[in-house]
Motif scaffolding. Structure first.
Motif, PDB file in Angstrom:
ATOM      1  N   ILE A 157      25.507  42.975 -29.915  1.00 30.77           N
ATOM      2  CA  ILE A 157      25.740  41.529 -29.969  1.00 30.77           C
ATOM      3  C   ILE A 157      27.227  41.200 -29.886  1.00 30.77           C
ATOM      4  N   ASP A 158      28.093  42.181 -30.143  1.00 30.99           N
ATOM      5  CA  ASP A 158      29.539  41.932 -30.043  1.00 30.99           C
ATOM      6  C   ASP A 158      29.954  41.654 -28.597  1.00 30.99           C
ATOM      7  N   LYS A 159      29.090  41.994 -27.648  1.00 31.49           N
ATOM      8  CA  LYS A 159      29.390  41.759 -26.236  1.00 31.49           C
ATOM      9  C   LYS A 159      28.922  40.376 -25.763  1.00 31.49           C
ATOM     10  N   LEU A 160      28.313  39.608 -26.667  1.00 31.27           N
ATOM     11  CA  LEU A 160      27.841  38.262 -26.314  1.00 31.27           C
ATOM     12  C   LEU A 160      28.852  37.213 -26.724  1.00 31.27           C
ATOM     13  N   LYS A 161      28.893  36.119 -25.977  1.00 30.71           N
ATOM     14  CA  LYS A 161      29.639  34.951 -26.430  1.00 30.71           C
ATOM     15  C   LYS A 161      28.884  34.333 -27.598  1.00 30.71           C
ATOM     16  N   GLN A 162      29.607  33.667 -28.471  1.00 28.14           N
ATOM     17  CA  GLN A 162      28.997  33.105 -29.675  1.00 28.14           C
ATOM     18  C   GLN A 162      27.858  32.144 -29.338  1.00 28.14           C
ATOM     19  N   ASN A 163      28.031  31.353 -28.299  1.00 29.74           N
ATOM     20  CA  ASN A 163      27.005  30.399 -27.888  1.00 29.74           C
ATOM     21  C   ASN A 163      25.728  31.121 -27.450  1.00 29.74           C
ATOM     22  N   ASP A 164      25.899  32.222 -26.715  1.00 29.32           N
ATOM     23  CA  ASP A 164      24.737  32.992 -26.256  1.00 29.32           C
ATOM     24  C   ASP A 164      24.038  33.677 -27.426  1.00 29.32           C
ATOM     25  N   LYS A 169      19.374  33.926 -31.228  1.00 26.48           N
ATOM     26  CA  LYS A 169      18.835  33.818 -32.595  1.00 26.48           C
ATOM     27  C   LYS A 169      17.772  32.729 -32.688  1.00 26.48           C
ATOM     28  N   ARG A 170      17.972  31.655 -31.936  1.00 30.95           N
ATOM     29  CA  ARG A 170      16.959  30.589 -31.930  1.00 30.95           C
ATOM     30  C   ARG A 170      15.686  31.058 -31.224  1.00 30.95           C
ATOM     31  N   ALA A 171      15.868  31.862 -30.176  1.00 30.01           N
ATOM     32  CA  ALA A 171      14.713  32.343 -29.408  1.00 30.01           C
ATOM     33  C   ALA A 171      13.911  33.387 -30.171  1.00 30.01           C
ATOM     34  N   TYR A 172      14.595  34.149 -31.034  1.00 35.91           N
ATOM     35  CA  TYR A 172      13.940  35.225 -31.789  1.00 35.91           C
ATOM     36  C   TYR A 172      14.270  35.074 -33.275  1.00 35.91           C
ATOM     37  N   PRO A 173      13.652  34.094 -33.943  1.00 28.80           N
ATOM     38  CA  PRO A 173      14.016  33.816 -35.344  1.00 28.80           C
ATOM     39  C   PRO A 173      13.748  34.980 -36.298  1.00 28.80           C
TER      40      PRO A 173
END
Length: 200
Positions: A157-164, A169-173
């Motif tokens: 997850i460190d390779k993702l932008k914060q928005n992504d 997280k919303r898609a996989y609660p």
């Protein structure tokens, strides 16, 4: 509760030459290159415990590790389980059939191992819609017994932008979001495992 010891036990080609099913097992599975070995090493605080192959997808053995947990209960200070490192699947290709792609012995382990309690399906947080991962998830949902659970853990997850990351997280609660580099999500993953195996 925390991991205080982790030891390599043995490697097996199939359920037939696997160790006796005398401890609850947690199977870690995911595409080659998803960061499975790094996660196991960081989670157990044992650098080099799980060795990654130099050729992704090459290793075809089931690797067993004995795990010792320290509890806060003086009458039962330690609890034990096994982590099981399964070979990565689907390197550089997408398959319609997990069973065709994956060695039948591994499928046999997942379907028939009586002490297997938890499937930890690792998914690269940057590539969450790959067909091979959907196939694996469908397969696990099909074979899962009533006493088993599936944990979806998203790596890198460190390779993702914060928005992504927030979208993910919303898609996989119910997902767990992991960075080995920044040691995020590891405690949450361990707590979910120990909570299910041993209760709180």
């Amino acid at each position: 509760m925390k991991i205080v010891d982790a030891q390599f036990l043995t490697s097996a080609q199939s359920i037939i030459d696997s160790p006796a099913p005398d401890k609850a097992e947690v199977a870690f599975l995911g595409r080659s290159n998803v960061g499975k070995s790094s996660l196991l090493n960081t989670l157990t605080n044992r650098k080099g415990l799980a060795k990654s192959s130099s050729t992704p997808g090459k290793t075809q053995l089931i690797n067993y590790f004995d795990i010792k947990f320290k509890t806060s209960n003086e009458e039962l200070p330690y609890l034990y389980a096994r982590f099981v490192d399964l070979p990565g699947f689907g390197y550089a290709k997408v398959s319609k059939s997990l069973k065709r792609d994956w060695n039948k012995n591994l499928t046999g382990y997942l379907e028939e191992r009586p002490c297997l309690q938890i499937f930890v399906h690792l998914v690269d947080a940057r590539h969450t819609e790959l067909e091979i991962d959907k196939n694996v998830d469908d397969f696990l949902q099909t074979i899962k017994r009533g006493d088993q659970i599936i944990i979806h853990a998203f790596t890198k997850i460190d390779k993702l932008k914060q928005n992504d990351l927030q979208k993910l997280k919303r898609a996989y609660p119910d997902g767990i979001f992991i960075s080995n580099l920044k040691k995020r999500g590891l405690e949450q993953l361990q707590n979910k495992i120990t909570g299910y195996l041993f209760g709180n």
